[in-house]
Design an enzyme around this catalytic site. Structure first.
Site, short mmCIF file in Angstrom:
data_model
loop_
_atom_site.label_atom_id
_atom_site.label_comp_id
_atom_site.label_asym_id
_atom_site.label_seq_id
_atom_site.Cartn_x
_atom_site.Cartn_y
_atom_site.Cartn_z
N ASP A 101 26.93 39.37 3.09
CA ASP A 101 26.75 37.93 3.27
C ASP A 101 27.75 37.13 2.44
O ASP A 101 27.38 36.20 1.73
CB ASP A 101 25.32 37.53 2.90
CG ASP A 101 24.28 38.30 3.70
OD1 ASP A 101 24.16 39.52 3.48
OD2 ASP A 101 23.61 37.69 4.55
N ASP A 114 27.51 39.92 7.87
CA ASP A 114 27.72 38.49 7.65
C ASP A 114 29.02 38.28 6.89
O ASP A 114 29.05 38.22 5.65
CB ASP A 114 26.54 37.80 6.96
CG ASP A 114 25.38 37.57 7.91
OD1 ASP A 114 25.51 37.88 9.11
OD2 ASP A 114 24.33 37.06 7.45
N TYR A 131 30.89 33.43 8.45
CA TYR A 131 30.03 32.29 8.75
C TYR A 131 30.73 31.19 9.54
O TYR A 131 30.38 30.02 9.43
CB TYR A 131 29.42 31.71 7.46
CG TYR A 131 28.40 32.62 6.81
CD1 TYR A 131 28.81 33.75 6.11
CD2 TYR A 131 27.03 32.37 6.92
CE1 TYR A 131 27.88 34.61 5.53
CE2 TYR A 131 26.11 33.22 6.35
CZ TYR A 131 26.54 34.34 5.66
OH TYR A 131 25.62 35.18 5.09
N ASN A 188 23.94 38.95 11.66
CA ASN A 188 23.66 37.94 12.68
C ASN A 188 24.79 36.93 12.83
O ASN A 188 25.02 36.40 13.91
CB ASN A 188 22.33 37.23 12.38
CG ASN A 188 22.26 36.67 10.98
OD1 ASN A 188 22.42 37.41 10.01
ND2 ASN A 188 22.03 35.38 10.85
N HIS A 195 22.01 45.36 8.43
CA HIS A 195 22.04 43.99 7.94
C HIS A 195 20.65 43.47 7.53
O HIS A 195 20.46 43.02 6.41
CB HIS A 195 22.66 43.05 8.98
CG HIS A 195 22.84 41.67 8.44
ND1 HIS A 195 23.65 41.39 7.36
CD2 HIS A 195 22.30 40.48 8.80
CE1 HIS A 195 23.61 40.10 7.09
NE2 HIS A 195 22.79 39.53 7.94
N HIS A 231 13.57 35.31 6.00
CA HIS A 231 13.76 36.39 6.98
C HIS A 231 12.65 37.45 6.89
O HIS A 231 12.88 38.62 7.15
CB HIS A 231 15.12 37.08 6.77
CG HIS A 231 16.28 36.14 6.87
ND1 HIS A 231 16.50 35.34 7.96
CD2 HIS A 231 17.29 35.87 6.00
CE1 HIS A 231 17.60 34.62 7.75
NE2 HIS A 231 18.08 34.91 6.59
N HIS A 247 21.50 40.07 4.41
CA HIS A 247 20.71 39.10 5.16
C HIS A 247 19.85 38.21 4.27
O HIS A 247 19.92 36.99 4.36
CB HIS A 247 19.86 39.81 6.20
CG HIS A 247 19.37 38.93 7.31
ND1 HIS A 247 20.17 37.98 7.91
CD2 HIS A 247 18.16 38.85 7.94
CE1 HIS A 247 19.46 37.36 8.86
NE2 HIS A 247 18.25 37.88 8.88
N VAL A 248 19.00 38.81 3.45
CA VAL A 248 18.18 38.02 2.53
C VAL A 248 19.05 37.73 1.31
O VAL A 248 19.57 38.65 0.68
CB VAL A 248 16.91 38.79 2.13
CG1 VAL A 248 16.11 38.00 1.11
CG2 VAL A 248 16.08 39.08 3.37
N HIS A 249 19.22 36.47 1.00
CA HIS A 249 20.19 36.06 -0.02
C HIS A 249 19.61 36.25 -1.42
O HIS A 249 19.27 35.29 -2.12
CB HIS A 249 20.65 34.62 0.22
CG HIS A 249 21.26 34.44 1.57
ND1 HIS A 249 21.29 33.25 2.23
CD2 HIS A 249 21.85 35.34 2.39
CE1 HIS A 249 21.89 33.41 3.40
NE2 HIS A 249 22.23 34.68 3.52
FE FE2 Z 1 22.31 37.44 7.89
#
Ligand code: FE2
Length: 405
Positions: free
Chosen positions: A169, A198, A201, A235, A320, A330, A357-359
């Site tokens: 990410d 990711d 962006y 995503n 991801h 998420h 995915h999860v920040h």
């Molecule tokens: Fe993501």
């Protein structure tokens, strides 16, 4: 979620050292991870005229140079770059201290996305490299030439130490730049990056402005031109935008980032495997079909059987969307894939699953949740020494806020 060890907002780029002691139980000396903690405040993208986005000087100069592993064993490298004024040469010139200069030819591609037209995106695979050897390479033959180098991995085997960096990410904010700098300055010196999805962006900008794919390519070149990044889709690579007439998922990503999926018998670039040193790395796609009878399902079923732990004692999976996530961000997005594949991960004793995915940063104990059937009601994660450790590392620096709850 039962007993997840959590600590949020820890360093975004982690370096993991895999050390192996013969074929005995694996010993992981993770060393000291950074004490850096990202600030909670939302960050912003670096401006388009930032230093890190600068176009290299010279007519038709190759830009966005990046490499990744080009076969299953690490004896090939895919070299990719973009030219803007004209296609120019597809040739990569390469050599080591022990070999004369050789050439490899590739191809270029272009694509359109809504009102954006890409540059000429070149992909050239160089093969039959020697293990554990420093190679220099040149792209841009005939116009502005640029030279880089990389070191091939040691021959695959059980006793081979290797150091991977982990980034997920990333994006291209001021915090993204800090993440990349921390990775570069880490004294453990990562030799390749496992990237858990990711990338740039661009899809967060109006019309998915693909100019941001180009800036990201220039921003990350300082690392990925010199060591392979192993790609996983997230995503933000889907770029599905029917409102713009863009209905082919992963269009920019698949044009720009090639992976050696055919080498592992995969039929699509979103799931594949490589061996590197003492690790077997399986890359999965959270955003491609994974249910029973799907291509990814069939492939993974065969793939797990192929892993020979006396050759590659470490079995690592990248994806991801995490299967285990105790944040509200998420929440449960990885659950349906977990239901499909977790029994296999326990059966084949996957060591570690890295996700983004999860920040946030989050690490589990070895645990599984595979006992459930429709009548027994047993649906709770339990300690399981055959199960992987799950590590989420989605705090790479993108402009979306950190997960804190
Ligand atoms: Fe993501």
């Amino acid at each position: 979620m039962a007993k997840m060890g959590t600590s949020s907002r820890v360093a975004a780029a982690i370096v993991v050292v895999l050390g192996f002691v013969l074929s005995l139980a694996v010993v992981c000396n993770g060393g000291k991870t950074s004490s850096f903690v990202r600030k909670v405040e939302k960050t912003v993208d670096m401006p388009l005229d930032s230093d890190v986005f600068k176009v290299p000087p010279g007519y038709n100069a190759p830009q966005q140079v990046h490499i990744t592993q080009g076969d299953q064993l690490g004896k090939a490298v895919i070299v990719s770059w973009v030219t803007v004024e004209e296609p120019g040469s597809n040739t990569v010139l390469y050599w080591s201290a022990y070999s004369k200069k050789q050439k490899s030819e590739g191809k270029f591609t272009t694509y359109k996305f809504y009102n954006y037209t890409s540059g000429y995106i070149h992909h050239t695979t160089i093969r039959n490299l020697k293990f554990n050897t420093k190679y220099y390479y040149v792209v841009g033959i005939g116009h502005t030439e640029r030279q880089f180098w990389f070191i091939t991995p040691p021959e695959v085997g059980p006793d081979v130490p290797y150091t991977f960096g982990l980034i997920g990410d990333l994006g291209q904010s001021f915090d993204s730049n800090k993440t990349l700098t921390h990775y570069e300055l880490n004294p453990q010196k990562g030799q390749a990056v496992l990237f858990v999805g990711d990338l740039c962006y661009a899809d967060t900008h109006p019309n998915h402005d693909n100019v941001w794919w180009d800036t990201w390519g220039r921003f990350t070149e300082r690392s990925v031109a010199y060591q392979p990044w192993i790609w996983t889709v997230g995503n933000h690579e889907i770029d599905f935008a029917p409102e713009l007439g863009e209905t082919k998922p992963f269009k920019p990503y698949t044009h720009r980032y090639h992976v050696p999926y055919k080498a592992s018998g995969s039929t699509a670039p979103f799931w594949y495997s490589i061996k590197r040193a003492s690790a077997y790395i399986i890359v999965l796609s959270s955003y491609s079909a994974y249910g029973k009878y799907t291509p990814q399902y069939f492939w993974l079923e065969q793939e797990l059987r192929k892993v020979n732990r006396s050759e590659t004692p470490w079995l690592i999976v990248l994806m991801h969307a995490p299967w285990y996530n105790s944040y509200n961000f998420h929440y449960l997005e990885g659950e349906t894939m977990r239901v499909m594949y977790e029994p296999w991960f326990v059966k084949y004793k996957v060591d570690v699953v890295f996700a983004g995915h999860v920040h946030a940063y989050e690490r589990s104990e070895r645990m599984s949740n595979v006992a459930y059937n429709i009548v027994n009601g047993i649906c709770i994660p339990v300690k399981d020494q055959s199960a992987p450790v799950y590590i989420t590392i989605g705090d790479g620096g993108n402009t979306e806020v950190l997960a804190t709850k």
